[in-house]
Scaffold this active site. Structure first.
Site, PDB file in Angstrom:
ATOM      1  N   GLY A  49       0.848  -1.194   0.000  1.00 27.76           N
ATOM      2  CA  GLY A  49       0.000   0.000   0.000  1.00 27.76           C
ATOM      3  C   GLY A  49       0.872   1.229   0.000  1.00 27.76           C
ATOM      4  O   GLY A  49       2.089   1.135  -0.185  1.00 27.76           O
ATOM      5  N   GLU A  65      -0.532   1.658  -6.325  1.00 29.30           N
ATOM      6  CA  GLU A  65       0.487   1.230  -5.358  1.00 29.30           C
ATOM      7  C   GLU A  65       0.842  -0.230  -5.559  1.00 29.30           C
ATOM      8  O   GLU A  65       2.009  -0.609  -5.472  1.00 29.30           O
ATOM      9  CB  GLU A  65      -0.017   1.441  -3.922  1.00 29.30           C
ATOM     10  CG  GLU A  65      -0.181   2.896  -3.506  1.00 29.30           C
ATOM     11  CD  GLU A  65       1.155   3.596  -3.251  1.00 29.30           C
ATOM     12  OE1 GLU A  65       2.202   2.919  -3.260  1.00 29.30           O
ATOM     13  OE2 GLU A  65       1.141   4.830  -3.057  1.00 29.30           O
ATOM     14  N   GLU A  69       4.504  -1.480  -6.363  1.00 30.45           N
ATOM     15  CA  GLU A  69       5.260  -2.233  -5.364  1.00 30.45           C
ATOM     16  C   GLU A  69       5.449  -3.694  -5.707  1.00 30.45           C
ATOM     17  O   GLU A  69       6.421  -4.319  -5.280  1.00 30.45           O
ATOM     18  CB  GLU A  69       4.560  -2.160  -3.998  1.00 30.45           C
ATOM     19  CG  GLU A  69       4.677  -0.824  -3.313  1.00 30.45           C
ATOM     20  CD  GLU A  69       4.228  -0.924  -1.866  1.00 30.45           C
ATOM     21  OE1 GLU A  69       4.848  -0.265  -1.014  1.00 30.45           O
ATOM     22  OE2 GLU A  69       3.258  -1.649  -1.571  1.00 30.45           O
ATOM     23  N   PRO A  86      -4.194   7.371  16.615  1.00 32.46           N
ATOM     24  CA  PRO A  86      -2.949   8.119  16.674  1.00 32.46           C
ATOM     25  C   PRO A  86      -1.909   7.186  17.299  1.00 32.46           C
ATOM     26  O   PRO A  86      -2.223   6.421  18.207  1.00 32.46           O
ATOM     27  CB  PRO A  86      -3.271   9.292  17.605  1.00 32.46           C
ATOM     28  CG  PRO A  86      -4.504   8.906  18.336  1.00 32.46           C
ATOM     29  CD  PRO A  86      -5.206   7.832  17.576  1.00 32.46           C
ATOM     30  N   GLU A 116      11.356  -7.735  -2.976  1.00 33.64           N
ATOM     31  CA  GLU A 116      10.669  -6.844  -2.035  1.00 33.64           C
ATOM     32  C   GLU A 116       9.233  -7.269  -1.756  1.00 33.64           C
ATOM     33  O   GLU A 116       8.609  -6.760  -0.839  1.00 33.64           O
ATOM     34  CB  GLU A 116      10.657  -5.420  -2.589  1.00 33.64           C
ATOM     35  CG  GLU A 116      12.020  -4.905  -2.989  1.00 33.64           C
ATOM     36  CD  GLU A 116      12.971  -4.902  -1.817  1.00 33.64           C
ATOM     37  OE1 GLU A 116      12.480  -4.835  -0.671  1.00 33.64           O
ATOM     38  OE2 GLU A 116      14.190  -4.992  -2.042  1.00 33.64           O
TER      39      GLU A 116
END
Lengths: 211, 211
Positions: A49, A65, A69, A86, A116
């Site tokens: 992502g 993405e 990726e 948060p 990756e």
DNA sequence: ACAAAAGTGTTAAGGCTACACCCATGA
DNA sequence: TCATGGGTGTAGCCTTAACACTTTTGT
């Protein structure tokens, strides 16, 4: 180019729980290795992502993405929801919109070359970065909930398959054995015969596709 | 204080589909009037909500916004998902995390004084700002889906209620008549008698609460 | 012939729907 | 006593779960 605001703004990302069926039909999850030494969770595995662009839909961002990726094209995705506590990202306030995505077996085979990005069997996952374990749970729950009531497994499977194949897939996803006759009755409405048969070592199986 | 980034960032808001039961048990939606003449949808009605702060959870932001805008305290909320199409807000990229929230009848009565926030019967809604009609649909669908399988209606109702009350509420939400005996059987597992009875003009009703 | 996977029916239990009458109370 | 809403049971149907044997093919 600089962008200046009078209030701080959160970052928005999209992340995907991408499932595919690997060799022997094991349910597998696509992960990417975090490769930037200065960033949190360096060298850990994470859901693929990234940051959204300003003029894309959320789904569009996710497609981009994943292409960048992992080289994958996602034929199916559905939104799981937003994860925004948060502190979920040490770098600051990052809110992610999570998706469930499913890809066909061919995509799982092909994706293995990039160092990756790798497919991991669900039973042998490495520790995940951030709150990605919670997102994965949500994705798995969504997939399981849809199995018996919708043709959600379609994008996981090849065009045609035997009912034995299908049962093995369902059984792997639900992580429980299924009664053969009851299974066939239940998914009867979701599939239809293609007219073909698969020859093999044993009795040929009638092939089906999703309706 | 200025905040400068090398990439543009989206705004993140939270919005809530807040349902309550008004007089006569009609299902009602809480809306706020948009009061800033320079802003889009000025004078239109919108779902309550607003921008998140950087150190709040999404739920915390929603609680704060609703307190500020409407004085309400939300006893129940669940996330519906993110709505983030570019163009959904004319001012720029604004991604909203939508919630379903339910409040008890007392809150519906009290909330009527603020000119900026009003309850509208679901059958008589004004046009909604932005994509709030779509968000409302998602909220209503979620509420309906939960009714028969979970005690989701609990926060909508007073502490105790008769089964007749409950059936009227369910019937209003689902927008369809329900068979009295079948209804009582189905919700039997979700409620328990309080031991009290309600005296009235006719035969007293046994009072129940959610389990 | 045998090994291996494909294919198939029945029964019992529980859940859902449709449906109609009596009950308790206040006026 | 009547009007009003409260309260209850049953029969048919469908769905689900449990369970074991026969068929077809390749070797």
């Amino acid at each position: 180019m600089k962008y200046t605001y009078s209030f701080p703004k959160a970052d928005v990302t999209v992340d995907a729980v991408v499932f595919g069926l690997g060799v022997e039909g094991v349910l597998s999850l696509l992960l990417v290795r975090r490769g930037r030494p200065k960033e949190p969770f360096f060298d850990h595995w994470a859901l693929p992502g990234g940051f959204i662009d300003m003029d894309e839909t959320l789904e569009g961002s996710l497609l981009r993405e994943l292409r960048e990726e992992t080289g994958l094209i996602l034929p199916y995705m559905e939104q799981l929801g937003a994860f925004g506590d948060p502190g979920r990202d040490p770098r600051g306030r990052v809110i992610t919109i999570a998706y469930l995505a499913l890809v066909p077996p061919a995509a799982v085979k092909g994706g293995d070359d990039a160092a990756e990005a790798r497919w991991f069997p669900l039973q042998a996952l490495p520790p995940l970065a951030f709150d990605h374990a919670a997102i994965l749970e949500a994705g798995l729950a969504r997939l399981r909930a849809g199995l018996m009531v919708s043709p959600i497994a379609r994008p996981l499977l090849p065009e045609s398959f035997s009912l034995g194949d299908l049962q093995r897939v369902y059984s792997a996803i639900l992580d429980q054995p299924l009664d053969k006759r009851n299974f066939r009755r239940r998914i009867n409405d979701l599939v239809e015969p293609t007219g073909e048969r698969r020859e093999g070592k044993h009795r040929p199986a009638i092939l089906y596709r999703f309706r």
